[in-house]
Design a protein around this motif. Structure first.
Motif, PDB file in Angstrom:
ATOM      1  N   ARG A  44      50.707 -83.839 -54.518  1.00 23.35           N
ATOM      2  CA  ARG A  44      49.341 -83.657 -55.034  1.00 23.35           C
ATOM      3  C   ARG A  44      49.316 -82.967 -56.389  1.00 23.35           C
ATOM      4  N   PHE A  45      50.117 -81.914 -56.528  1.00 27.97           N
ATOM      5  CA  PHE A  45      50.000 -81.082 -57.731  1.00 27.97           C
ATOM      6  C   PHE A  45      51.112 -81.297 -58.761  1.00 27.97           C
ATOM      7  N   PHE A  46      52.210 -81.954 -58.358  1.00 31.34           N
ATOM      8  CA  PHE A  46      53.304 -82.181 -59.303  1.00 31.34           C
ATOM      9  C   PHE A  46      53.762 -83.641 -59.257  1.00 31.34           C
ATOM     10  N   PRO A  47      52.833 -84.597 -59.377  1.00 28.40           N
ATOM     11  CA  PRO A  47      53.205 -86.009 -59.215  1.00 28.40           C
ATOM     12  C   PRO A  47      54.166 -86.515 -60.275  1.00 28.40           C
ATOM     13  N   LYS A  48      54.193 -85.861 -61.450  1.00 28.43           N
ATOM     14  CA  LYS A  48      55.089 -86.305 -62.520  1.00 28.43           C
ATOM     15  C   LYS A  48      56.463 -85.646 -62.452  1.00 28.43           C
ATOM     16  N   HIS A  49      56.633 -84.732 -61.501  1.00 29.56           N
ATOM     17  CA  HIS A  49      57.893 -83.992 -61.429  1.00 29.56           C
ATOM     18  C   HIS A  49      58.591 -84.162 -60.080  1.00 29.56           C
ATOM     19  N   ILE A  50      58.235 -85.232 -59.369  1.00 28.76           N
ATOM     20  CA  ILE A  50      58.811 -85.444 -58.036  1.00 28.76           C
ATOM     21  C   ILE A  50      60.326 -85.586 -58.108  1.00 28.76           C
ATOM     22  N   ASN A  51      60.802 -86.319 -59.112  1.00 29.91           N
ATOM     23  CA  ASN A  51      62.252 -86.514 -59.232  1.00 29.91           C
ATOM     24  C   ASN A  51      62.977 -85.186 -59.471  1.00 29.91           C
ATOM     25  N   TRP A  52      62.323 -84.268 -60.173  1.00 29.02           N
ATOM     26  CA  TRP A  52      62.920 -82.948 -60.383  1.00 29.02           C
ATOM     27  C   TRP A  52      63.047 -82.203 -59.052  1.00 29.02           C
ATOM     28  N   PHE A  53      62.013 -82.293 -58.235  1.00 28.57           N
ATOM     29  CA  PHE A  53      62.074 -81.637 -56.926  1.00 28.57           C
ATOM     30  C   PHE A  53      63.149 -82.264 -56.040  1.00 28.57           C
ATOM     31  N   ILE A  54      63.289 -83.585 -56.123  1.00 26.21           N
ATOM     32  CA  ILE A  54      64.355 -84.261 -55.371  1.00 26.21           C
ATOM     33  C   ILE A  54      65.718 -83.731 -55.816  1.00 26.21           C
ATOM     34  N   GLY A  55      65.887 -83.596 -57.140  1.00 28.47           N
ATOM     35  CA  GLY A  55      67.142 -83.078 -57.674  1.00 28.47           C
ATOM     36  C   GLY A  55      67.413 -81.661 -57.213  1.00 28.47           C
ATOM     37  N   VAL A  56      66.377 -80.826 -57.183  1.00 28.90           N
ATOM     38  CA  VAL A  56      66.541 -79.436 -56.725  1.00 28.90           C
ATOM     39  C   VAL A  56      66.938 -79.414 -55.255  1.00 28.90           C
ATOM     40  N   CYS A  57      66.256 -80.214 -54.435  1.00 27.72           N
ATOM     41  CA  CYS A  57      66.539 -80.233 -52.994  1.00 27.72           C
ATOM     42  C   CYS A  57      67.967 -80.697 -52.703  1.00 27.72           C
ATOM     43  N   PHE A  58      68.359 -81.804 -53.295  1.00 26.69           N
ATOM     44  CA  PHE A  58      69.707 -82.319 -53.053  1.00 26.69           C
ATOM     45  C   PHE A  58      70.756 -81.451 -53.744  1.00 26.69           C
ATOM     46  N   GLY A  59      70.382 -80.862 -54.888  1.00 23.59           N
ATOM     47  CA  GLY A  59      71.303 -79.944 -55.560  1.00 23.59           C
ATOM     48  C   GLY A  59      71.594 -78.717 -54.714  1.00 23.59           C
ATOM     49  N   LEU A  60      70.544 -78.159 -54.095  1.00 26.17           N
ATOM     50  CA  LEU A  60      70.735 -77.011 -53.206  1.00 26.17           C
ATOM     51  C   LEU A  60      71.572 -77.397 -51.986  1.00 26.17           C
ATOM     52  N   THR A  61      71.316 -78.594 -51.463  1.00 25.17           N
ATOM     53  CA  THR A  61      72.105 -79.068 -50.317  1.00 25.17           C
ATOM     54  C   THR A  61      73.579 -79.150 -50.677  1.00 25.17           C
ATOM     55  N   LEU A  62      73.875 -79.692 -51.861  1.00 26.69           N
ATOM     56  CA  LEU A  62      75.259 -79.793 -52.315  1.00 26.69           C
ATOM     57  C   LEU A  62      75.865 -78.416 -52.539  1.00 26.69           C
ATOM     58  N   LEU A  63      75.101 -77.520 -53.147  1.00 25.34           N
ATOM     59  CA  LEU A  63      75.575 -76.156 -53.393  1.00 25.34           C
ATOM     60  C   LEU A  63      75.905 -75.447 -52.084  1.00 25.34           C
ATOM     61  N   PHE A  64      75.004 -75.559 -51.098  1.00 23.23           N
ATOM     62  CA  PHE A  64      75.219 -74.898 -49.823  1.00 23.23           C
ATOM     63  C   PHE A  64      76.468 -75.413 -49.118  1.00 23.23           C
ATOM     64  N   ASN A  65      76.768 -76.707 -49.335  1.00 20.25           N
ATOM     65  CA  ASN A  65      77.931 -77.295 -48.672  1.00 20.25           C
ATOM     66  C   ASN A  65      79.234 -77.013 -49.393  1.00 20.25           C
ATOM     67  N   LEU A  66      79.185 -77.008 -50.717  1.00 22.90           N
ATOM     68  CA  LEU A  66      80.403 -76.720 -51.481  1.00 22.90           C
ATOM     69  C   LEU A  66      80.755 -75.238 -51.438  1.00 22.90           C
ATOM     70  N   LEU A  67      79.727 -74.402 -51.307  1.00 22.68           N
ATOM     71  CA  LEU A  67      79.934 -72.949 -51.204  1.00 22.68           C
ATOM     72  C   LEU A  67      79.301 -72.474 -49.899  1.00 22.68           C
ATOM     73  N   PRO A  68      79.960 -72.749 -48.762  1.00 24.21           N
ATOM     74  CA  PRO A  68      79.335 -72.516 -47.458  1.00 24.21           C
ATOM     75  C   PRO A  68      78.946 -71.072 -47.187  1.00 24.21           C
ATOM     76  N   HIS A  69      79.590 -70.118 -47.874  1.00 24.64           N
ATOM     77  CA  HIS A  69      79.205 -68.720 -47.656  1.00 24.64           C
ATOM     78  C   HIS A  69      77.822 -68.427 -48.220  1.00 24.64           C
ATOM     79  N   TYR A  70      77.287 -69.357 -49.046  1.00 19.44           N
ATOM     80  CA  TYR A  70      75.923 -69.221 -49.540  1.00 19.44           C
ATOM     81  C   TYR A  70      74.911 -69.982 -48.674  1.00 19.44           C
ATOM     82  N   TYR A  71      75.414 -70.703 -47.649  1.00 23.87           N
ATOM     83  CA  TYR A  71      74.502 -71.495 -46.817  1.00 23.87           C
ATOM     84  C   TYR A  71      73.600 -70.538 -46.037  1.00 23.87           C
TER      85      TYR A  71
END
Length: 363
Positions: free
Chosen positions: A165-192
């Motif tokens: 609703r409020f960030f329709p032009k930045h959806i891809n950025w949010f996707i990148g943040v979500c998947f980026g955090l997922t990758l970070l948590f997995n590569l550095l499991p002590h940060y999960y």
């Protein structure tokens, strides 16, 4: 707007897959080989989050109203479950006694035997269920064991609709943040992080990615590329680690780690490949399940608990694969019957609430 039967079909198929998973992972622990239990996770709950993304929009009011209705339906169900569990204990304690009740609950496994079987209602459990703290329902342990999905669904749907609703032009950025955090948590499991962060990070990204594909079709030339990438990853994993790594699949599911995410990608890619390609034009048993998926999701937790009492006496009476098919079919039949009861119960609950609303509304 005409209903997309492909979505209903996919939900129904995914629901049947969930029933299969809970058949082999719960009562199936007594007789189903680990390899089959791992294979069952190919089609799992990520499909539901993706399907939610495919049908989502940026209408905040409509989405919150839908979630409110779901919450009330959920509360009606767990209230029914609470009293069913309580009345069964009262009946069992007075007719069979404490020791036989403990023996009854031991069918689910030693860890599911209640420490205190009481004929006093544990109201705090009902309150916890209302607030999505899923303390065990002793008589139906699979129910609360499968409800982790619902809490994550509520959270990511709220975040998802706010982003749409409020960030329709930045959806891809949010996707990148979500998947980026997922990758970070997995590569550095002590940060999960503990709690819901890991779940929401991945599944919110999946929800938003599916929304970006809404109304679109994956180009035909990309289909072999996508499956080829998955096949190459599978070969590399088997080459380097053997099948042993896949035997740990269920541990990679809670919270979602890269191994489970990769495994679920086979069904996710198939969902998106068939979207806007496979035309479902007629209603069927599967689309009916899809239209009523929430009631079947509630019902399968109860039915998957009940089939324990068939598995335990039959586990040595026939080959495991015959028993698995038999129990799965029985589980589906029970889930259908229970879902129909729950639909009627839900309708009655809403009528009672409407009656109370009218009686308490100010003139």
């Amino acid at each position: 707007m005409k209903r997309d039967l492909y979505i209903d079909f996919a939900k129904g198929f995914a629901t049947l897959a969930i029933i299969f998973i809970h058949t082999v992972f719960w009562s199936g622990q007594f007789y189903v080989p680990t390899e089959m239990r791992v294979l069952s996770l190919l089609i799992d709950v990520p499909l539901f989050y993706a399907l939610s993304g495919l049908t989502s929009g940026g209408n905040v009011e409509k989405t919150l109203y839908r979630l409110l209705k779901l919450q009330i339906t959920f509360m009606i169900f767990v209230t029914f479950l609470f009293f069913l569990d309580y009345l069964f204990k009262v009946f069992g304690l007075n007719v069979f006694g404490l020791e036989l009740m403990k023996d009854f609950y031991s069918t689910f496994g030693a860890k599911y035997v209640p420490q205190n079987i009481s004929d006093v209602p544990q109201w705090q459990n009902l309150g916890n269920w209302y607030l999505h703290q899923y303390t065990n329902a002793d008589t139906f342990p699979v129910v609360m064991g499968s409800f982790w999905y619902l809490k994550v669904y509520f959270i990511l749907t709220v975040f998802g609709v706010l982003i749409l609703r409020f960030f329709p032009k930045h959806i891809n950025w949010f996707i990148g943040v979500c998947f980026g955090l997922t990758l970070l948590f997995n590569l550095l499991p002590h940060y999960y992080p503990t709690g819901q962060v890991g779940y929401v990070a991945f599944y919110l990204g999946l929800f938003l990615a599916a929304h970006q594909l809404k109304g679109k079709k994956i180009p035909t030339k990309w289909i072999p590329v996508l499956y080829g990438i998955l096949a190459i990853i599978l070969i590399i994993l088997f080459w380097n680690y053997g099948k042993d790594i896949f035997l740990k699949m269920n541990k990679a599911k809670f919270p979602p780690k890269l191994l489970y995410i990769f495994w679920s990608c086979f069904s996710l890619v198939t969902l998106f490949v068939l979207y806007n390609r496979l035309k479902i034009t007629k209603e069927s048993f599967i689309t009916y399940i899809g239209k009523n998926a929430i009631f079947f999701y509630f019902a399968q937790g109860m039915s998957s608990s009940l089939v324990y009492f068939l598995v335990v006496p039959l586990q040595d009476a026939m080959p495991w694969w015959i028993l698995m098919i038999l129990i799965y079919l029985i589980n589906i039949v029970l889930a259908v019957l229970i879902a129909e009861v729950l639909k009627k119960l839900d309708a009655a609950g809403w009528k009672i609430l409407e009656f109370l609303r009218k009686k308490t509304a100010s003139a």
